[in-house]
Design a protein around this motif. Structure first.
Motif, PDB file in Angstrom:
ATOM      1  N   HIS A 221      -1.687 -23.383  20.806  1.00  0.00           N
ATOM      2  CA  HIS A 221      -3.136 -23.561  21.008  1.00  0.00           C
ATOM      3  C   HIS A 221      -3.846 -22.219  21.142  1.00  0.00           C
ATOM      4  CE1 HIS A 221      -6.754 -24.887  23.445  1.00  0.00           C
ATOM      5  NE2 HIS A 221      -6.814 -25.650  22.367  1.00  0.00           N
TER       6      HIS A 221
ATOM      7  N   LYS B 161      -5.831 -29.870  18.430  1.00  0.00           N
ATOM      8  CA  LYS B 161      -6.597 -28.623  18.495  1.00  0.00           C
ATOM      9  C   LYS B 161      -7.058 -28.362  19.921  1.00  0.00           C
ATOM     10  CE  LYS B 161     -10.457 -28.267  16.535  1.00  0.00           C
ATOM     11  NZ  LYS B 161     -11.425 -28.170  15.435  1.00  0.00           N
TER      12      LYS B 161
ATOM     13  N   ALA C 256      -7.429 -19.621   4.014  1.00  0.00           N
ATOM     14  CA  ALA C 256      -6.919 -19.946   5.344  1.00  0.00           C
ATOM     15  C   ALA C 256      -5.643 -19.170   5.662  1.00  0.00           C
ATOM     16  CB  ALA C 256      -6.653 -21.442   5.451  1.00  0.00           C
TER      17      ALA C 256
ATOM     18  N   ASP D   2      -5.700 -20.335  11.202  1.00  0.00           N
ATOM     19  CA  ASP D   2      -6.478 -21.548  10.912  1.00  0.00           C
ATOM     20  C   ASP D   2      -5.623 -22.800  11.027  1.00  0.00           C
ATOM     21  OD1 ASP D   2      -9.021 -20.222  10.078  1.00  0.00           O
ATOM     22  OD2 ASP D   2      -7.717 -19.373   8.533  1.00  0.00           O
TER      23      ASP D   2
ATOM     24  N   ASN E 279      -8.181 -30.099   5.110  1.00  0.00           N
ATOM     25  CA  ASN E 279      -9.251 -29.496   4.310  1.00  0.00           C
ATOM     26  C   ASN E 279      -9.350 -27.989   4.578  1.00  0.00           C
ATOM     27  OD1 ASN E 279     -11.314 -29.558   2.400  1.00  0.00           O
ATOM     28  ND2 ASN E 279     -12.898 -29.916   3.948  1.00  0.00           N
TER      29      ASN E 279
ATOM     30  N   LYS F  35      -4.820 -14.748  15.175  1.00  0.00           N
ATOM     31  CA  LYS F  35      -5.283 -16.135  15.234  1.00  0.00           C
ATOM     32  C   LYS F  35      -5.120 -16.770  13.856  1.00  0.00           C
ATOM     33  CE  LYS F  35      -7.123 -16.015  19.485  1.00  0.00           C
ATOM     34  NZ  LYS F  35      -6.762 -16.936  20.600  1.00  0.00           N
TER      35      LYS F  35
ATOM     36  N   THR G 100      -7.495 -20.290  15.722  1.00  0.00           N
ATOM     37  CA  THR G 100      -8.912 -19.956  15.708  1.00  0.00           C
ATOM     38  C   THR G 100      -9.685 -21.111  16.355  1.00  0.00           C
ATOM     39  OG1 THR G 100      -9.255 -21.004  13.558  1.00  0.00           O
ATOM     40  CG2 THR G 100      -8.642 -18.664  13.549  1.00  0.00           C
ATOM     41  N   GLU G 101     -10.972 -20.911  16.589  1.00  0.00           N
ATOM     42  CA  GLU G 101     -11.773 -21.951  17.239  1.00  0.00           C
ATOM     43  C   GLU G 101     -11.783 -23.252  16.440  1.00  0.00           C
ATOM     44  OE1 GLU G 101     -15.687 -20.881  18.367  1.00  0.00           O
ATOM     45  OE2 GLU G 101     -15.069 -19.189  19.603  1.00  0.00           O
ATOM     46  N   THR G 102     -11.681 -23.154  15.127  1.00  0.00           N
ATOM     47  CA  THR G 102     -11.694 -24.343  14.267  1.00  0.00           C
ATOM     48  C   THR G 102     -10.302 -24.691  13.739  1.00  0.00           C
ATOM     49  OG1 THR G 102     -12.226 -22.953  12.349  1.00  0.00           O
ATOM     50  CG2 THR G 102     -14.082 -23.936  13.551  1.00  0.00           C
ATOM     51  N   GLY G 103      -9.266 -24.046  14.294  1.00  0.00           N
ATOM     52  CA  GLY G 103      -7.911 -24.216  13.785  1.00  0.00           C
ATOM     53  C   GLY G 103      -7.230 -25.498  14.249  1.00  0.00           C
ATOM     54  N   PHE G 104      -6.166 -25.863  13.532  1.00  0.00           N
ATOM     55  CA  PHE G 104      -5.395 -27.070  13.826  1.00  0.00           C
ATOM     56  C   PHE G 104      -3.928 -26.723  14.076  1.00  0.00           C
ATOM     57  CE2 PHE G 104      -8.844 -28.368  11.003  1.00  0.00           C
ATOM     58  CZ  PHE G 104      -9.397 -29.457  11.683  1.00  0.00           C
TER      59      PHE G 104
END
Length: 254
Positions: free
Chosen positions: A144, A254, A58, A118, A53, A116, A148-152
């Protein structure tokens, strides 16, 4: 096999350093693998971006991008994409497709990126090339650290048990007038592919060598690196992973 992985290469019996540094930079690597299935690759990109998603804006990193076929398609979906690879020749060719939202550069996957992302995709068994297992840890840690903090992070690897069970030991593949004689075998926790051919009166031999990493190996590395494995799939349609039946091992973390 990318299929890309640990190998040593010889030309006229002259050994080089890491196999992937030499083999991936030759024209013959691209000739041999020119008929890869783009529709299959695009199916994976569609399914991954939908599953994750990802927002329309992104930023995606295609890690070990080769000549950029995945990166180019991801960019066509509207994403801002950077493709990186150790092969200077591959990056040079891929850069012909660059635009404001598609960039390519030479980069070692063991190194953390300056930016960084996404999502970071490491696709088509572009992992396990190194002789030192510590480099596997460095690579996953670098992925890793580049999110980003919400990245995969996504690693698309071969399913070793399926590959070993279905290895085609000997094959001759004719491409562009070159007969590639290919031998495959499993030895010392690696899957080997010996490639011999002749062109313009000159004989060549390359050896691809990929670590036979299983799910438990990746789980151990990720645990050591403090990384959370979110999901596992067994093919490009993102169906369930079965140890002895699935063709791929696709991991999202993640």
């Amino acid at each position: 096999m990318s299929d890309n992985n640990n190998k040593q290469q010889t030309k006229n019996n002259q050994p080089t350093s890491n196999w992937f540094e030499s083999w991936f930079d030759t024209q013959y690597y691209h000739i041999l693998y020119k008929e890869r299935n783009d529709e299959e690759a695009q199916l994976l990109m569609d399914n991954l971006t939908n599953y994750l998603n990802l927002p329309e804006d992104a930023k995606i990193l295609d890690l070990a991008c080769g000549k950029g076929r995945h990166a180019i398609y991801l960019n066509s979906l509207g994403f801002e994409v950077t493709g990186v690879d150790l092969s200077e020749n591959s990056i040079k060719e891929a850069s012909e497709f660059a635009n404001d939202k598609l960039h390519f550069k030479v980069h070692d996957m063991r190194e953390t990126c300056n930016e960084k992302y996404d999502a970071i995709f490491n696709l088509f068994t572009s992992f396990g090339y190194f002789e030192d297992n510590a480099d596997n840890y460095k690579t996953i840690k670098a992925i890793h650290n580049s999110l980003t903090e919400t990245g995969f992070g996504v690693i698309d690897f071969m399913n070793v048990d399926y590959v070993i069970e279905n290895l085609v030991a000997d094959e001759i593949k004719s491409v562009d007038g070159i007969d590639f004689h290919i031998q495959r075998y499993y030895k010392d926790d690696h899957i080997f592919k010996e490639i011999s051919f002749e062109d313009n009166g000159e004989k060549f031999h390359f050896t691809e060598k990929v670590q036979a990493l299983r799910l438990e190996d990746f789980e151990r590395i990720m645990e050591e690196a403090g990384i959370y494995l979110l999901d596992i799939f067994g093919d490009y349609k993102l169906r369930k992973f079965y140890k002895n039946q699935s063709e791929r091992l696709i991991m999202i973390f993640k």
